[in-house]
Design a protein around this motif. Structure first.
Motif, PDB file in Angstrom:
ATOM      1  N   GLN A   1       0.799  -1.180   0.097  1.00  0.00           N
ATOM      2  CA  GLN A   1      -0.011   0.106   0.166  1.00  0.00           C
ATOM      3  C   GLN A   1       0.987   1.308  -0.040  1.00  0.00           C
ATOM      4  O   GLN A   1       1.322   1.573  -1.024  1.00  0.00           O
ATOM      5  N   SER A   2       1.200   1.795   1.131  1.00  0.00           N
ATOM      6  CA  SER A   2       2.081   3.028   1.085  1.00  0.00           C
ATOM      7  C   SER A   2       2.844   3.024   2.155  1.00  0.00           C
ATOM      8  O   SER A   2       2.980   2.300   3.135  1.00  0.00           O
TER       9      SER A   2
ATOM     10  N   PRO B   1      -7.704  -3.716  -4.591  1.00  0.00           N
ATOM     11  CA  PRO B   1      -7.828  -3.056  -5.854  1.00  0.00           C
ATOM     12  C   PRO B   1      -8.274  -4.007  -6.993  1.00  0.00           C
ATOM     13  O   PRO B   1      -7.765  -5.196  -7.325  1.00  0.00           O
ATOM     14  N   VAL B   2      -9.112  -3.414  -8.059  1.00  0.00           N
ATOM     15  CA  VAL B   2      -9.547  -3.856  -9.277  1.00  0.00           C
ATOM     16  C   VAL B   2      -8.831  -3.181 -10.350  1.00  0.00           C
ATOM     17  O   VAL B   2      -9.078  -2.064 -10.345  1.00  0.00           O
ATOM     18  N   TYR B   3      -8.430  -4.031 -11.435  1.00  0.00           N
ATOM     19  CA  TYR B   3      -7.793  -3.124 -12.607  1.00  0.00           C
ATOM     20  C   TYR B   3      -8.475  -3.643 -13.958  1.00  0.00           C
ATOM     21  O   TYR B   3      -8.144  -3.191 -14.989  1.00  0.00           O
TER      22      TYR B   3
ATOM     23  N   GLY C   1     -12.174  -0.920  -4.403  1.00  0.00           N
ATOM     24  CA  GLY C   1     -10.695  -0.595  -4.472  1.00  0.00           C
ATOM     25  C   GLY C   1     -10.149  -0.120  -5.606  1.00  0.00           C
ATOM     26  O   GLY C   1     -10.224  -0.670  -6.801  1.00  0.00           O
ATOM     27  N   ILE C   2      -9.367   1.086  -5.519  1.00  0.00           N
ATOM     28  CA  ILE C   2      -8.485   1.696  -6.950  1.00  0.00           C
ATOM     29  C   ILE C   2      -7.047   2.007  -6.185  1.00  0.00           C
ATOM     30  O   ILE C   2      -7.083   2.911  -5.539  1.00  0.00           O
ATOM     31  N   PHE C   3      -6.206   1.407  -6.971  1.00  0.00           N
ATOM     32  CA  PHE C   3      -4.931   1.645  -6.358  1.00  0.00           C
ATOM     33  C   PHE C   3      -4.156   2.137  -7.781  1.00  0.00           C
ATOM     34  O   PHE C   3      -3.717   1.299  -8.688  1.00  0.00           O
TER      35      PHE C   3
ATOM     36  N   ILE D   1      -4.893   5.663 -15.914  1.00  0.00           N
ATOM     37  CA  ILE D   1      -5.561   4.446 -15.907  1.00  0.00           C
ATOM     38  C   ILE D   1      -6.532   4.292 -14.452  1.00  0.00           C
ATOM     39  O   ILE D   1      -7.825   3.769 -14.858  1.00  0.00           O
ATOM     40  N   ALA D   2      -6.163   4.817 -13.579  1.00  0.00           N
ATOM     41  CA  ALA D   2      -7.200   4.861 -12.309  1.00  0.00           C
ATOM     42  C   ALA D   2      -8.489   5.593 -12.787  1.00  0.00           C
ATOM     43  O   ALA D   2      -9.451   5.443 -12.440  1.00  0.00           O
TER      44      ALA D   2
END
Length: 627
Positions: free
Chosen positions: A305-306, A513-515, A537-539, A582-583
């Motif tokens: 994550q961060s 996260p989903v891509y 979730g968006i990363f 992309i996000a």
């Protein structure tokens, strides 16, 4: 006749073997025992593992003696069998692979984890005893692996050099890509080891291929020693009571080429790797020809994550007084698009960057900030303390993760009572990554509760009933979230598991996260019957390497082929810009189906999630006006 090990490693990249302990665990052997004692109790099982790795293409086989030291064996009452266990480890390996492969004696650190306070005299005694036993048994070389501190590794090497001129491989386990655990810059540490007689230097454990490659790339090419790398198979996950790893053999094959190009001459695997991973490495290196590549700039260490980075920002002070944070996040998301942003607590005592990010996200109108509970089992500042500071200084709603890993029933109830006293009523219940794979591998994973049970117990506090069943003097007011991983082969089964969490009392859901836009639509269709809101979730991706790391090494995250293709080779500002783009495209799809948006901040680059929060708010306002 094959050359000696020192010569062999100077000629071309060689293939090492893979994990022993985690592979035995995968084969069904129990945990909580001394795997080194199996040299005496189950020699055929250990020999079979060695043969599997040799048949997969491993040219260097490690003895099953990593923890075969007096101090560590004493935990199992085996200290008097130290020499016998080490000798048996060498004999088993030699019998299994004959002269076809090199047999190296594995020696782990005596200190590290829970052994930090072991006296130097004890450390010296243990190394002398183990080194003597391994040399007497006739190893081809010695492997000093998973050492955290230069001083201990240097001590072990000096003991070996007083006894023998045998080939010695020295490997650190590092969290920081630039220095050892005791703060020594890696180039300085390796040059010192070279001067003290090391033949090969490198890294193992703690990280998957991505993290170790970053560490390798910080090293100058003029060290004058071959490098060795034995990465983990990504980050472990705890699924249905079992520890699993996500990095595939195919990923290890591509990583092997990158390692060889970066100067590695011994490439194997550590925790979570199997003979399949080693076979993939061997195949990739079979016709390897070295190439000259430019040295890439080092980036931040790998994380899911961060992470915190150095900052000269002063701690922000908000002029907004503490407020009553009603309605709840569940009430909000039923009415409009609502944004939760993850901002992980720092790993040191400097909160300036964290507070600056929180202030910026508050100004971007994020609805809540969520903080993990020592994610990846890496020690971070208490999210309870930071949650209180967010309320007091920034005036934004905190949402704290609660992991089952670190606290027993007593500690968990006490922790929740503390949150209630502080007025922090939004939490996310998670299982938590296993402690042994974090930055304090000597610590224990508690797991008194499953994620289902912890949800039920927290909701029980809302009824004014303690975990013990005794009445409390008042009721808590917790809004409890549950985690959901939709990046699985059988989404229907994952949703059934999610239904159980809702039955246990979960008030809302936050996804990994989903891509993939198509997956977002599938999730919406397959969860529309659920009674609780979902925060998708968006990363945002920070770089091409970040994308490959997440896809191959982090449990619960799968990137689409098109996203990986778009991010391939992009670094720095260009990579971050494409990651945000992309996000935004994913948000365009997500906001058509979900009111709840969960943004995760990569590498503490809160500017990215500020931009995406503003994007959601602006788009939401437009959609509202149109409708």
């Amino acid at each position: 006749m094959k050359p000696d090990l020192r010569t062999a490693l100077a000629l071309k990249p060689r293939v090492g073997d893979g994990a022993m302990a985690t592979y035995l665990y995968q084969l069904g052997l129990p945990v909580g025992v001394s795997f080194e004692e199996f040299n005496l109790l189950k020699p055929d099982v250990i020999a079979d593992v060695h043969r599997r790795y040799a048949n997969a293409g491993a040219e260097i086989i490690e003895t099953n003696t990593y923890s075969a030291q007096h101090n560590k064996l004493s935990r199992y009452g085996l200290e008097k069998k130290t020499e016998e266990i080490n000798a048996a480890g060498v004999a088993i390996a030699r019998r299994a692979v004959g002269q076809e492969a090199y047999v190296v004696g594995s020696i782990g650190a005596v200190r590290g984890g829970a052994g930090k306070n072991v006296r130097t005299a004890t450390v010296k005694r243990d190394f002398e005893e183990q080194v003597g036993a391994l040399l007497a048994a006739g190893v081809d070389g010695l492997l000093l692996e998973t050492f955290f501190d230069l001083e201990e590794l240097s001590l072990a090497l000096s003991i070996i050099r007083k006894k023998s001129d045998i080939s010695v491989i020295c490997q650190f386990a590092v969290e920081d890509a630039e220095r050892t655990h005791d703060g020594i810059p890696l180039p300085e540490a390796f040059r010192r080891l070279k001067g003290e007689g090391a033949d090969v230097v490198g890294f193992n454990c703690r990280s998957g291929p991505n993290g170790i490659l970053r560490a390798v790339e910080t090293l100058p090419r003029d060290l004058g020693l071959p490098l060795s790398v034995f990465p983990n198979a990504g980050i472990p996950d705890y699924v249905d009571g079992k520890v699993v790893y996500s990095a595939t053999p195919e990923y290890f094959a591509s990583s092997a080429i990158r390692f060889a190009d970066a100067g590695a001459r011994l490439i194997g695997g550590c925790c979570g790797t199997t003979p399949e991973h080693i076979a993939a490495i061997a195949k990739a290196l079979q016709n390897y020809s070295p190439v000259q590549i430019a040295k890439a700039p080092a980036e931040a260490p790998e994380v899911r994550q961060s992470i915190d980075v150095a900052s000269d920002l002063s701690e922000p002070q908000s002029d907004i007084p503490p407020t009553e944070l009603e309605p709840s996040i569940v009430d909000l998301v039923r009415e409009r698009h609502t944004v939760i942003v993850e901002l992980d607590p720092p790993r040191d005592l400097d909160i300036a960057k964290f507070m600056a990010g929180a202030q910026a996200l508050k100004e971007a109108n994020a609805d809540a900030l969520t903080m993990a509970d020592n994610s990846l089992a890496v020690t971070r500042m208490s999210n309870m303390a930071l949650a209180a500071l967010l309320k007091e200084r920034v005036g934004i709603r905190p949402l704290a993760h609660i992991a089952c890993r670190d606290r027993n029933l007593i500690g968990t109830q006490s922790h929740m009572m503390g949150f209630d006293a502080l007025g922090i009523d939004h939490v996310l219940a998670v299982t938590g990554d296993p402690a042994k794979f974090g930055d304090l591998p000597g610590s224990s994973s508690v797991y008194d509760l499953t994620s289902f049970e912890i949800i039920r117990m927290i909701k029980q506090l809302n009824e004014g009933i303690a975990f013990s069943g005794k009445p409390l003097k008042q009721k808590a007011k917790f809004i409890v979230g549950a985690a959901f991983n939709p990046n699985v082969k059988h989404l229907d089964k994952a949703i059934q598991r999610l239904e159980r969490k809702i039955s246990a009392g979960a008030d809302y859901i936050m996804t990994q996260p989903v891509y993939d836009p198509e997956l977002i639509v599938r999730i919406a269709e397959m969860t529309k019957h659920l009674s609780v809101p979902i925060f998708l979730g968006i990363f945002p991706l920070a770089s091409g390497r970040n994308a490959e790391y997440l896809h191959n090494e982090v449990p619960g995250i799968q990137l689409s082929d098109s996203v990986r293709e778009r991010m391939s080779g992009l670094e720095g500002p260009v990579g971050r810009a494409e990651g945000v783009k992309i996000a935004e495209e994913l948000l365009d799809v997500a906001m058509e189906h979900f009111n709840g948006i969960y943004l995760m901040t990569p590498f503490m680059a809160y500017e990215m999630t500020v931009s995406l929060t503003e994007y959601v708010k602006k788009k939401s306002a437009h959609l509202t006006s149109v409708n």
